[in-house]
Write a protein that holds these residues in place. Sequence first.
Motif, PDB file in Angstrom:
ATOM      1  N   THR A   5       0.837  -1.207   0.000  1.00 17.72           N
ATOM      2  CA  THR A   5       0.000   0.000   0.000  1.00 17.72           C
ATOM      3  C   THR A   5       0.868   1.252   0.000  1.00 17.72           C
ATOM      4  OG1 THR A   5      -1.756  -1.169   1.173  1.00 17.72           O
ATOM      5  CG2 THR A   5      -1.841   1.225   1.200  1.00 17.72           C
ATOM      6  N   VAL A   6       1.969   1.214   0.745  1.00 17.20           N
ATOM      7  CA  VAL A   6       2.906   2.346   0.733  1.00 17.20           C
ATOM      8  C   VAL A   6       3.457   2.552  -0.665  1.00 17.20           C
ATOM      9  CG1 VAL A   6       5.143   3.191   1.564  1.00 17.20           C
ATOM     10  CG2 VAL A   6       3.542   2.120   3.164  1.00 17.20           C
ATOM     11  N   GLU A   7       3.854   1.456  -1.313  1.00 19.90           N
ATOM     12  CA  GLU A   7       4.366   1.558  -2.683  1.00 19.90           C
ATOM     13  C   GLU A   7       3.309   2.153  -3.614  1.00 19.90           C
ATOM     14  OE1 GLU A   7       7.193   1.295  -3.856  1.00 19.90           O
ATOM     15  OE2 GLU A   7       8.403  -0.038  -2.605  1.00 19.90           O
ATOM     16  N   LYS A   8       2.046   1.796  -3.382  1.00 18.18           N
ATOM     17  CA  LYS A   8       0.959   2.342  -4.206  1.00 18.18           C
ATOM     18  C   LYS A   8       0.856   3.852  -4.007  1.00 18.18           C
ATOM     19  CE  LYS A   8      -4.061   2.213  -4.852  1.00 18.18           C
ATOM     20  NZ  LYS A   8      -5.338   1.637  -4.387  1.00 18.18           N
ATOM     21  N   HIS A   9       0.910   4.318  -2.752  1.00 16.84           N
ATOM     22  CA  HIS A   9       0.837   5.756  -2.484  1.00 16.84           C
ATOM     23  C   HIS A   9       2.000   6.499  -3.143  1.00 16.84           C
ATOM     24  CE1 HIS A   9      -2.643   5.670   0.040  1.00 16.84           C
ATOM     25  NE2 HIS A   9      -2.082   4.968   1.011  1.00 16.84           N
ATOM     26  N   LEU A  10       3.180   5.910  -3.097  1.00 15.58           N
ATOM     27  CA  LEU A  10       4.352   6.558  -3.703  1.00 15.58           C
ATOM     28  C   LEU A  10       4.239   6.580  -5.227  1.00 15.58           C
ATOM     29  CD1 LEU A  10       7.196   5.091  -1.459  1.00 15.58           C
ATOM     30  CD2 LEU A  10       6.241   7.408  -1.396  1.00 15.58           C
ATOM     31  N   ARG A  11       3.697   5.491  -5.796  1.00 20.00           N
ATOM     32  CA  ARG A  11       3.505   5.462  -7.257  1.00 20.00           C
ATOM     33  C   ARG A  11       2.508   6.527  -7.688  1.00 20.00           C
ATOM     34  NH1 ARG A  11      -0.474   3.313 -10.011  1.00 20.00           N
ATOM     35  NH2 ARG A  11      -1.135   1.940  -8.311  1.00 20.00           N
ATOM     36  N   LEU A  12       1.408   6.642  -6.961  1.00 16.28           N
ATOM     37  CA  LEU A  12       0.404   7.644  -7.305  1.00 16.28           C
ATOM     38  C   LEU A  12       0.945   9.064  -7.099  1.00 16.28           C
ATOM     39  CD1 LEU A  12      -2.770   5.969  -5.766  1.00 16.28           C
ATOM     40  CD2 LEU A  12      -2.154   6.139  -8.192  1.00 16.28           C
ATOM     41  N   ALA A  13       1.807   9.245  -6.112  1.00 15.00           N
ATOM     42  CA  ALA A  13       2.435  10.554  -5.903  1.00 15.00           C
ATOM     43  C   ALA A  13       3.339  10.899  -7.086  1.00 15.00           C
ATOM     44  CB  ALA A  13       3.239  10.552  -4.608  1.00 15.00           C
ATOM     45  N   ARG A  14       4.098   9.903  -7.577  1.00 16.53           N
ATOM     46  CA  ARG A  14       4.952  10.142  -8.749  1.00 16.53           C
ATOM     47  C   ARG A  14       4.113  10.517  -9.961  1.00 16.53           C
ATOM     48  NH1 ARG A  14       7.500   5.408  -6.671  1.00 16.53           N
ATOM     49  NH2 ARG A  14       6.546   4.091  -8.287  1.00 16.53           N
ATOM     50  N   GLU A  15       2.991   9.822 -10.128  1.00 12.85           N
ATOM     51  CA  GLU A  15       2.115  10.116 -11.259  1.00 12.85           C
ATOM     52  C   GLU A  15       1.496  11.504 -11.129  1.00 12.85           C
ATOM     53  OE1 GLU A  15      -0.727   6.973 -11.396  1.00 12.85           O
ATOM     54  OE2 GLU A  15       0.733   5.448 -12.038  1.00 12.85           O
ATOM     55  N   ALA A  16       1.075  11.849  -9.917  1.00 10.68           N
ATOM     56  CA  ALA A  16       0.457  13.162  -9.706  1.00 10.68           C
ATOM     57  C   ALA A  16       1.432  14.294  -9.998  1.00 10.68           C
ATOM     58  CB  ALA A  16      -0.058  13.274  -8.271  1.00 10.68           C
ATOM     59  N   LEU A  17       2.713  14.066  -9.692  1.00  8.77           N
ATOM     60  CA  LEU A  17       3.724  15.105  -9.880  1.00  8.77           C
ATOM     61  C   LEU A  17       4.436  14.987 -11.224  1.00  8.77           C
ATOM     62  CD1 LEU A  17       5.195  14.994  -6.272  1.00  8.77           C
ATOM     63  CD2 LEU A  17       3.810  16.832  -7.240  1.00  8.77           C
ATOM     64  N   SER A  18       4.073  13.970 -12.011  1.00  6.74           N
ATOM     65  CA  SER A  18       4.657  13.753 -13.342  1.00  6.74           C
ATOM     66  C   SER A  18       6.177  13.613 -13.285  1.00  6.74           C
ATOM     67  CB  SER A  18       4.267  14.895 -14.295  1.00  6.74           C
ATOM     68  OG  SER A  18       2.894  14.889 -14.539  1.00  6.74           O
ATOM     69  N   VAL A  19       6.632  12.729 -12.408  1.00  8.33           N
ATOM     70  CA  VAL A  19       8.062  12.435 -12.314  1.00  8.33           C
ATOM     71  C   VAL A  19       8.254  10.928 -12.396  1.00  8.33           C
ATOM     72  CG1 VAL A  19       8.601  14.493 -10.962  1.00  8.33           C
ATOM     73  CG2 VAL A  19       7.981  12.379  -9.782  1.00  8.33           C
ATOM     74  N   GLU A  20       9.518  10.499 -12.585  1.00  9.90           N
ATOM     75  CA  GLU A  20       9.798   9.084 -12.782  1.00  9.90           C
ATOM     76  C   GLU A  20      10.224   8.380 -11.501  1.00  9.90           C
ATOM     77  OE1 GLU A  20      12.635   8.692 -15.897  1.00  9.90           O
ATOM     78  OE2 GLU A  20      11.319   9.519 -17.446  1.00  9.90           O
ATOM     79  N   THR A  21      10.881   9.103 -10.603  1.00  8.51           N
ATOM     80  CA  THR A  21      11.403   8.465  -9.406  1.00  8.51           C
ATOM     81  C   THR A  21      10.810   9.103  -8.146  1.00  8.51           C
ATOM     82  OG1 THR A  21      13.308   9.931  -9.104  1.00  8.51           O
ATOM     83  CG2 THR A  21      13.579   8.073 -10.617  1.00  8.51           C
ATOM     84  N   THR A  22      10.867   8.346  -7.051  1.00 14.40           N
ATOM     85  CA  THR A  22      10.366   8.875  -5.786  1.00 14.40           C
ATOM     86  C   THR A  22      11.242  10.028  -5.307  1.00 14.40           C
ATOM     87  OG1 THR A  22       9.430   6.726  -5.183  1.00 14.40           O
ATOM     88  CG2 THR A  22       9.819   8.288  -3.391  1.00 14.40           C
ATOM     89  N   ALA A  23      12.545   9.956  -5.574  1.00 11.69           N
ATOM     90  CA  ALA A  23      13.441  11.058  -5.191  1.00 11.69           C
ATOM     91  C   ALA A  23      13.038  12.349  -5.888  1.00 11.69           C
ATOM     92  CB  ALA A  23      14.886  10.703  -5.532  1.00 11.69           C
ATOM     93  N   GLN A  24      12.679  12.247  -7.169  1.00  8.38           N
ATOM     94  CA  GLN A  24      12.216  13.429  -7.895  1.00  8.38           C
ATOM     95  C   GLN A  24      10.901  13.939  -7.323  1.00  8.38           C
ATOM     96  OE1 GLN A  24      12.144  11.602 -11.792  1.00  8.38           O
ATOM     97  NE2 GLN A  24      13.999  12.671 -12.450  1.00  8.38           N
ATOM     98  N   ALA A  25      10.040  13.024  -6.914  1.00  6.99           N
ATOM     99  CA  ALA A  25       8.756  13.418  -6.326  1.00  6.99           C
ATOM    100  C   ALA A  25       8.974  14.181  -5.024  1.00  6.99           C
ATOM    101  CB  ALA A  25       7.887  12.186  -6.077  1.00  6.99           C
ATOM    102  N   VAL A  26       9.901  13.712  -4.192  1.00 13.11           N
ATOM    103  CA  VAL A  26      10.216  14.402  -2.939  1.00 13.11           C
ATOM    104  C   VAL A  26      10.741  15.799  -3.235  1.00 13.11           C
ATOM    105  CG1 VAL A  26      11.757  14.432  -0.944  1.00 13.11           C
ATOM    106  CG2 VAL A  26      10.635  12.300  -1.618  1.00 13.11           C
ATOM    107  N   LEU A  27      11.624  15.911  -4.221  1.00 15.68           N
ATOM    108  CA  LEU A  27      12.209  17.205  -4.567  1.00 15.68           C
ATOM    109  C   LEU A  27      11.148  18.173  -5.076  1.00 15.68           C
ATOM    110  CD1 LEU A  27      14.673  19.030  -4.988  1.00 15.68           C
ATOM    111  CD2 LEU A  27      14.967  17.991  -7.242  1.00 15.68           C
ATOM    112  N   LYS A  28      10.292  17.713  -5.987  1.00 18.57           N
ATOM    113  CA  LYS A  28       9.279  18.601  -6.550  1.00 18.57           C
ATOM    114  C   LYS A  28       8.247  19.004  -5.504  1.00 18.57           C
ATOM    115  CE  LYS A  28       7.969  18.435 -10.831  1.00 18.57           C
ATOM    116  NZ  LYS A  28       7.334  18.082 -12.134  1.00 18.57           N
ATOM    117  N   ALA A  29       7.818  18.057  -4.679  1.00 18.88           N
ATOM    118  CA  ALA A  29       6.854  18.375  -3.635  1.00 18.88           C
ATOM    119  C   ALA A  29       7.438  19.380  -2.648  1.00 18.88           C
ATOM    120  CB  ALA A  29       6.423  17.103  -2.910  1.00 18.88           C
ATOM    121  N   ALA A  30       8.736  19.228  -2.344  1.00 22.26           N
ATOM    122  CA  ALA A  30       9.387  20.159  -1.430  1.00 22.26           C
ATOM    123  C   ALA A  30       9.478  21.546  -2.050  1.00 22.26           C
ATOM    124  CB  ALA A  30      10.777  19.650  -1.066  1.00 22.26           C
TER     125      ALA A  30
END
Length: 251
Positions: free
Chosen positions: A216-241
Amino acid sequence: MKMREYLQFLSNTKSMEELWSAHTERMASYGFDRLLYGFTRYRTSTSLGDPEDFIILTNHKPEYTQTFIHEGLYFHAPMTRWALENEGAGSWRYVGEMFDGKVLTKEEQRVIEFNLGMQVTAGYTISFKSVSMRSKGAIALTAHPGMSQDEVDEIWAEHGRDIHLMNNIAHLKILTLPYSAPNRNLTKRQREALEWVGDGKTTQDIALLMGLTSATVEKHLRLAREALSVETTAQAVLKAAMHNQMFVLEA
């Protein structure tokens, strides 16, 4: 509201909506009834980045922003070029001088004709000081329909320093407020998962902390990547920040 009171109010706003509502009203009192603010952190030598990643605030009508922003007309606007090459406040008289000197490209001429049709004819652009080579912010202050550039320049001669200061403060405050582009909102769970990743936690750690399964955690992280239009979780953290979407205090 006096200047000091207004600046204090701006510095204490809690949301983008609160700031923008007050700022558009304040600028309208000086004759600028339509504003267009833009900021990017993804500028390159040939692009301003993906428009979906811009911070865009405006009270222009949708039919204006649809063409000017979403169809890319902004990229060829003479005052956009001016803002990229300068810092400070610039009169739109510059556009008239370019037009008179016949140095406009076909794309720039199309922008001028579109603006004329939308009664975007007189105003000032403020180009904010950049904090990095890849970031750029500016705001276009459009005067009431029917006002001439001579009238606008007279207003600026009397109130320009105050107007410039208020917009500088508004810009700096905007950079501290949470912002998400349309269709790029994170859910509370997605944001929480990213926050734990930002704290250095593993998927297994996050599952325990959030009371979820690792899947379920992996699902939340995948959906976060999709919402932010990035490929990696690290990029998602950077963009969200960067967009102040992480570690947000709940209202």
